[in-house]
Design a protein around this motif. Structure first.
Motif, short mmCIF file in Angstrom:
data_model
loop_
_atom_site.label_atom_id
_atom_site.label_comp_id
_atom_site.label_asym_id
_atom_site.label_seq_id
_atom_site.Cartn_x
_atom_site.Cartn_y
_atom_site.Cartn_z
N PRO A 23 0.77 -1.42 -0.11
CA PRO A 23 -0.07 0.10 -0.03
C PRO A 23 0.95 1.54 0.26
O PRO A 23 2.34 1.37 0.70
N PRO A 24 0.65 2.26 -0.39
CA PRO A 24 1.46 3.61 -0.64
C PRO A 24 1.41 4.35 0.05
O PRO A 24 0.73 4.48 1.43
N PHE A 25 2.19 4.88 0.75
CA PHE A 25 2.50 5.74 1.94
C PHE A 25 3.38 6.73 1.46
O PHE A 25 4.84 6.77 1.18
N VAL A 26 3.10 8.50 2.10
CA VAL A 26 3.82 9.01 1.38
C VAL A 26 3.73 9.87 2.19
O VAL A 26 3.84 9.93 3.45
N LYS A 27 5.78 10.43 2.57
CA LYS A 27 6.21 11.44 2.77
C LYS A 27 6.68 12.69 2.48
O LYS A 27 7.48 13.02 1.05
N THR A 28 6.54 13.62 3.34
CA THR A 28 6.30 15.38 2.37
C THR A 28 7.44 15.12 3.00
O THR A 28 8.47 14.85 3.00
N ALA A 29 8.41 15.95 1.28
CA ALA A 29 9.92 16.99 1.92
C ALA A 29 10.27 17.10 2.77
O ALA A 29 9.42 17.66 3.71
N ASN A 30 11.02 17.33 3.14
CA ASN A 30 12.07 18.49 4.02
C ASN A 30 13.11 18.61 4.02
O ASN A 30 13.88 17.17 3.32
N TRP A 31 13.72 19.86 4.05
CA TRP A 31 15.03 19.66 3.49
C TRP A 31 15.74 18.91 4.60
O TRP A 31 15.38 18.49 4.91
N LEU A 32 17.12 18.56 4.30
CA LEU A 32 18.10 17.61 4.05
C LEU A 32 17.93 16.58 3.74
O LEU A 32 18.21 15.26 4.51
N THR A 33 17.21 16.38 2.36
CA THR A 33 16.88 15.47 1.77
C THR A 33 17.63 15.48 0.75
O THR A 33 17.57 16.39 -0.38
N HIS A 34 18.26 13.79 0.00
CA HIS A 34 18.71 13.85 -1.37
C HIS A 34 18.32 12.86 -2.14
O HIS A 34 19.08 11.62 -1.60
N LEU A 35 17.17 12.96 -3.01
CA LEU A 35 17.10 10.70 -2.95
C LEU A 35 18.34 10.37 -3.92
O LEU A 35 18.02 8.81 -3.85
N ASP A 36 18.98 10.76 -4.50
CA ASP A 36 20.03 9.48 -5.28
C ASP A 36 20.93 9.34 -4.11
O ASP A 36 21.97 8.85 -4.34
N LEU A 37 21.01 10.23 -3.10
CA LEU A 37 22.13 10.07 -1.84
C LEU A 37 21.87 9.15 -0.72
O LEU A 37 22.63 8.73 0.35
N ASP A 38 20.07 9.80 -0.08
CA ASP A 38 19.57 9.09 1.24
C ASP A 38 20.51 7.79 1.34
O ASP A 38 19.77 7.04 3.18
N ARG A 39 20.06 6.84 0.68
CA ARG A 39 20.02 5.71 0.87
C ARG A 39 20.98 4.88 1.09
O ARG A 39 20.65 3.80 2.14
N THR A 40 22.49 5.55 1.19
CA THR A 40 23.34 4.86 1.99
C THR A 40 23.99 6.15 2.74
O THR A 40 25.77 5.81 3.33
N ASN A 41 23.14 7.24 3.36
CA ASN A 41 23.56 8.50 4.16
C ASN A 41 22.95 7.71 5.74
O ASN A 41 22.55 7.16 5.80
N PRO A 42 24.05 7.58 6.49
CA PRO A 42 23.77 6.90 7.62
C PRO A 42 23.20 8.11 8.69
O PRO A 42 22.49 7.28 8.73
N MET A 43 22.39 8.98 7.93
CA MET A 43 21.56 9.57 9.23
C MET A 43 20.18 9.36 8.24
O MET A 43 18.56 9.31 8.70
N TRP A 44 20.22 9.16 7.18
CA TRP A 44 18.76 8.42 6.37
C TRP A 44 18.57 7.03 6.11
O TRP A 44 17.59 6.87 5.45
N ALA A 45 19.48 6.63 6.30
CA ALA A 45 19.79 5.33 5.30
C ALA A 45 18.29 3.81 6.49
O ALA A 45 17.60 3.08 5.81
N HIS A 46 18.38 3.90 7.45
CA HIS A 46 17.61 3.27 8.74
C HIS A 46 16.14 4.04 8.44
O HIS A 46 15.29 3.04 7.68
N TRP A 47 15.72 5.20 8.22
CA TRP A 47 14.21 5.59 7.70
C TRP A 47 13.73 4.90 6.51
O TRP A 47 12.37 4.75 6.30
N PHE A 48 15.08 4.77 5.17
CA PHE A 48 14.51 4.49 4.26
C PHE A 48 13.87 2.83 4.05
O PHE A 48 13.31 2.68 3.90
N ASP A 49 15.33 2.36 5.22
CA ASP A 49 14.71 0.84 5.06
C ASP A 49 13.48 0.48 5.89
O ASP A 49 12.81 -0.20 5.50
#
Length: 405
Positions: free
Chosen positions: A151-177
């Motif tokens: 099922p879809p789940f939408v996250k609003t944008a907030n500054w300090l994101t970069h779609l190409d980098l977030d999946r491996t960035n320690p600040m966001w990787a666990h959020w993504f997973d």
């Protein structure tokens, strides 16, 4: 060079018609990024300088370093590459790039690709996430990503994101997973940062709501649960209030209804808000580590100085200094307290009890303003929950349970 169809892995690039396809299916790429890719492939026998790319893409106009970087990232994403992977497009010091994947010029059907081909491996990795682009109401290009199944789940944008980098960035990787477990996560970069357009005409609350509308429309969503983190929480509240037919459930974490300058109700608080903003301004303008560490310590209170420095470096990757200052100034003045009572969907508010960036009083205010809301306070000092924060699995558990109701 003459026109040709270049084949690499599962991809075919027609440099004459400016068309990229993967397994025979058209891949939609922004024109300048596609032109950059064509130029690199056509001149794959050498290193192409940034100046040469700027001249080629600018067509008589100056191309900024940030814009060239955006087109380069977009080109890499289109062929399953990345800034960190560089299996196909390699950065060559000091200021150049080279297409390094084997590419054969042909006009016939491509041979069956070898599973060991590096380009195939990169494409397989890219299959796990699709990054696309849409246009907001004012024409601003917005980058969005679709990841996972369910099922879809939408996250609003907030500054300090970069779609190409977030999946491996320690600040966001666990959020993504964590957010993609059993769900299809739709997220996007704020206008002015990441892969979205950096030169934007406006940055009002109406603009931010229009950006979310454009993403939801592009994905084909009618009704969906919505997550807002930090200042993205204010946008989520406004969107749920103005688009009640679209938002089924609302989750807010580390969020606030009023920016720091708006909620200051005494001279001392107004002075503190101005000092806080001036320190952030000084950090962005001077890149002085002491200022930048102060800002980082408010987001990640329990981190080490080295982690604060990594946080500051990541900030600089997400946007320009001018936009960074603009974000800070706009967010400190945001105010959705007047419309929060119009939110009609069930709402879950999760906040760190000792949040160093946004005081817990802001969570209490949101819970008071939003009629059908519940508040959960977690034992943490971090504004953004880290992977090793004991509050992180608890946050995910509450989120999963709320969405499953």
């Amino acid at each position: 060079m003459g026109s040709a169809v270049y084949r690499f892995g599962q991809y075919a690039l027609d440099t004459d018609s400016r068309r990229l396809s993967r397994d025979g299916k058209h891949v939609d790429v922004e024109p300048r990024a596609l032109e950059l890719l064509c130029h690199l492939v056509e001149h794959r026998d050498r290193v192409v300088s940034e100046d040469e790319l700027g001249d080629r893409l600018g067509r008589g106009h100056t191309v900024s370093e940030s814009m060239l970087a955006t087109w380069l990232r977009t080109a890499r994403l289109a062929v399953g590459d990345s800034d960190t992977g560089q299996r196909l497009i390699r950065t060559v010091s000091p200021h150049g790039y080279r297409f390094v994947a084997p590419a054969a010029a042909a006009s016939t059907a491509s041979p069956t690709p070898s599973p060991s081909d590096p380009a195939i491996a990169a494409a397989a990795e890219a299959d796990r996430e699709v990054i696309r682009f849409c246009r907001s109401a004012d024409g601003t290009r917005i980058a969005y990503a679709i990841t996972g199944e369910g099922p879809p789940f939408v996250k609003t944008a907030n500054w300090l994101t970069h779609l190409d980098l977030d999946r491996t960035n320690p600040m966001w990787a666990h959020w993504f997973d964590g957010l993609t477990r059993g769900r299809q996560l739709i997220r996007y970069d704020e206008r002015g940062c990441g892969l979205s357009e950096w030169n934007v005409p406006g940055f009002t609350l109406d603009d931010l709501i229009a950006d979310l509308d454009s993403v939801a429309d592009a994905v084909g969503l009618d009704r969906f649960p919505l997550l807002g983190v930090s200042q993205g929480g204010a946008v989520a509240v406004a969107y749920a209030a103005r688009r009640p037919e679209r938002v089924s459930r609302l989750i807010l974490t580390s969020a606030y209804a009023r920016g720091r300058q708006i909620r200051a109700d005494s001279d001392a608080e107004r002075d503190a808000a101005e000092v806080d903003l001036n320190i952030a301004r000084a950090g962005w303008r001077s890149q002085d580590s002491s200022f930048l560490r102060y800002v980082a310590s408010q987001f990640l209170a329990d981190a080490t100085p080295a982690e604060w420095d990594a946080f500051a470096a990541y900030q600089r990757q997400t946007t320009s200094s001018a936009n960074g200052l603009r974000f800070l100034e706009e967010f400190t003045r945001i105010d959705v307290s007047g419309i929060a009572h119009q939110v009609t969907c069930p709402t879950l508010i999760i906040h760190a009890r000792d949040d160093a960036r946004v005081p817990v009083a802001q969570a209490l205010e949101l819970a008071t303003l939003i009629p059908d809301s519940r508040l959960i306070l977690l034992e943490s000092r971090n504004h953004l929950f880290t992977a090793d924060d004991p509050a992180w699995p608890t946050f995910l558990s509450h989120l999963d349970n709320f969405l499953a109701e």
